[in-house]
Design an enzyme around this catalytic site. Structure first.
Site, PDB file in Angstrom:
ATOM      1  N   LYS A   1       6.738  -8.519  -9.582  1.00  0.00           N
ATOM      2  CA  LYS A   1       5.641  -9.204 -10.224  1.00  0.00           C
ATOM      3  C   LYS A   1       4.488  -8.283 -11.530  1.00  0.00           C
ATOM      4  CE  LYS A   1       4.064  -9.224  -5.598  1.00  0.00           C
ATOM      5  NZ  LYS A   1       4.804  -7.776  -5.669  1.00  0.00           N
TER       6      LYS A   1
ATOM      7  N   ARG B   1      -0.222 -12.837   1.491  1.00  0.00           N
ATOM      8  CA  ARG B   1       1.393 -12.752   1.790  1.00  0.00           C
ATOM      9  C   ARG B   1       1.114 -12.388   3.193  1.00  0.00           C
ATOM     10  NH1 ARG B   1       0.235  -7.976  -2.050  1.00  0.00           N
ATOM     11  NH2 ARG B   1       2.018  -6.343  -1.208  1.00  0.00           N
TER      12      ARG B   1
ATOM     13  N   ARG C   1       8.418   4.722  -9.908  1.00  0.00           N
ATOM     14  CA  ARG C   1       6.530   4.176 -10.484  1.00  0.00           C
ATOM     15  C   ARG C   1       6.477   5.405 -10.013  1.00  0.00           C
ATOM     16  NH1 ARG C   1       4.953  -1.313  -9.310  1.00  0.00           N
ATOM     17  NH2 ARG C   1       4.128  -0.824  -6.678  1.00  0.00           N
TER      18      ARG C   1
ATOM     19  N   ARG D   1       0.179   6.249  -7.457  1.00  0.00           N
ATOM     20  CA  ARG D   1      -0.263   5.645  -6.312  1.00  0.00           C
ATOM     21  C   ARG D   1       0.372   6.426  -4.656  1.00  0.00           C
ATOM     22  NH1 ARG D   1       0.880  -0.922  -6.573  1.00  0.00           N
ATOM     23  NH2 ARG D   1       1.129  -0.216  -4.721  1.00  0.00           N
TER      24      ARG D   1
ATOM     25  N   ARG E   1       6.706  -0.933   3.425  1.00  0.00           N
ATOM     26  CA  ARG E   1       5.617  -1.711   3.033  1.00  0.00           C
ATOM     27  C   ARG E   1       7.186  -3.281   3.010  1.00  0.00           C
ATOM     28  NH1 ARG E   1       4.796   1.446  -2.566  1.00  0.00           N
ATOM     29  NH2 ARG E   1       3.988  -0.783  -2.772  1.00  0.00           N
TER      30      ARG E   1
HETATM   31  P1  AMP Z   1       0.198  -4.485  -3.884  1.00  0.00           P
HETATM   32  O1  AMP Z   1      -0.734  -3.373  -5.301  1.00  0.00           O
HETATM   33  O2  AMP Z   1       0.310  -6.233  -4.580  1.00  0.00           O
HETATM   34  O3  AMP Z   1       1.534  -3.331  -3.927  1.00  0.00           O
HETATM   35  O4  AMP Z   1      -0.401  -3.802  -2.786  1.00  0.00           O
HETATM   36  C1  AMP Z   1      -0.703  -3.041  -2.771  1.00  0.00           C
HETATM   37  C2  AMP Z   1      -1.278  -2.338  -1.328  1.00  0.00           C
HETATM   38  O5  AMP Z   1      -3.005  -3.366  -1.156  1.00  0.00           O
HETATM   39  C3  AMP Z   1      -0.326  -3.156   0.129  1.00  0.00           C
HETATM   40  O6  AMP Z   1       0.339  -2.510   0.844  1.00  0.00           O
HETATM   41  C4  AMP Z   1      -1.408  -3.524   1.426  1.00  0.00           C
HETATM   42  O7  AMP Z   1      -1.437  -2.449   1.856  1.00  0.00           O
HETATM   43  C5  AMP Z   1      -3.009  -4.107   0.580  1.00  0.00           C
HETATM   44  N1  AMP Z   1      -2.254  -5.154   0.205  1.00  0.00           N
HETATM   45  C6  AMP Z   1      -2.585  -5.723  -1.645  1.00  0.00           C
HETATM   46  N2  AMP Z   1      -2.621  -7.287  -1.583  1.00  0.00           N
HETATM   47  C7  AMP Z   1      -3.145  -7.603  -0.052  1.00  0.00           C
HETATM   48  C8  AMP Z   1      -2.579  -8.751   0.849  1.00  0.00           C
HETATM   49  N3  AMP Z   1      -3.021  -9.904   0.298  1.00  0.00           N
HETATM   50  N4  AMP Z   1      -3.010  -8.552   2.809  1.00  0.00           N
HETATM   51  C9  AMP Z   1      -3.255  -7.268   3.067  1.00  0.00           C
HETATM   52  N5  AMP Z   1      -2.573  -6.525   2.391  1.00  0.00           N
HETATM   53  C10 AMP Z   1      -2.878  -6.635   0.943  1.00  0.00           C
END
Ligand code: AMP
Length: 210
Positions: free
Chosen positions: A33, A108, A147, A153, A165
């Site tokens: 994404k 989400r 990654r 991260r 996740r």
């Molecule tokens: P991402 O960078 O989108 O993979 O998000 C990394 C982490 O941030 C996720 O595993 C969640 O812990 C948190 N996170 C990101 N976006 C959301 C969301 N819309 N709702 C809840 N947690 C989020």
């Protein structure tokens, strides 16, 4: 054509759309994404909003919100809706003068979807489409572990967190696809192949809405 042009907003020299383009780029963690969003921003002149990036910026700045979010992120869990929705709203409302938004990693949950729809309805700019990138689970795990070697991260570095996740995505996030499907806004494309091939498939889908 003259009539058409009068009602168009020019985004880039050769790109014209008649309304805001509000896209949800959907898919599991590691589905590409972020990579595709960067290319879409370049082509369509949209504002990219990644809630994951917003949380990581809060963590870097050691804010209270960042510290709260980190405790969930490090375990592969979702940050609570109340925190996430508030942060997202602030970001959207702080950037009203845009051609549209690409939401990445948001919504989400169904509660987040409803909050987003309410917000965009207030602004008179509904979601145009949700486009999901489909990637097989083992490919996702391999991509995220790769990654994790350079991303810094913590949630990419540990396979059990990666699998958590994915499980959270399947349990809590996939219903969002069905939610927008009720309004015939959801579509999925293959998220495996070259970056350019996936980008081409995305643009073909988006261009149907211009
Ligand atoms: P991402 O960078 O989108 O993979 O998000 C990394 C982490 O941030 C996720 O595993 C969640 O812990 C948190 N996170 C990101 N976006 C959301 C969301 N819309 N709702 C809840 N947690 C989020």
């Amino acid at each position: 054509m003259i009539y058409f042009d009068l009602f168009c907003v020019s985004i880039k020299q050769d790109y014209k759309i008649s309304a805001m383009l509000n896209l949800i780029l959907f898919g599991p963690p590691g589905s590409g994404k972020g990579t595709q969003a960067a290319k879409l921003v370049e082509k369509y002149g949209l504002l990219h909003i990644s809630t994951g990036d917003l949380f990581r910026s809060e963590i870097d700045n050691q804010t209270a919100l960042g510290m709260e979010a980190k405790s969930f992120m490090d375990k592969g869990q979702l940050v609570p809706d109340s925190v996430t929705i508030g942060m997202l709203k602030n970001k959207v409302l702080a950037n009203p003068e845009v051609n549209g938004y690409i939401f990445d990693g948001f919504p989400r949950t169904i509660a987040q979807s409803e909050a987003l729809d309410d917000l965009l309805e207030e602004l008179g700019q509904p979601i145009t489409a949700l486009i999901a990138l489909e990637v097989e689970e083992e490919e996702i795990v391999a991509r995220l572990l790769e990654r994790g070697k350079t991303s810094g991260r913590p949630d990419d570095a540990d396979e059990s967190v990666i699998r958590k996740r994915i499980a959270v995505y399947l349990a809590q996030t996939t219903p969002v696809y069905e939610y927008y499907q009720q309004h015939e806004k959801s579509v999925s494309i293959k998220g495996m192949g070259t970056i350019e091939d996936i980008f081409h498939a995305l643009c073909t889908e988006i261009d149907r809405h211009l």
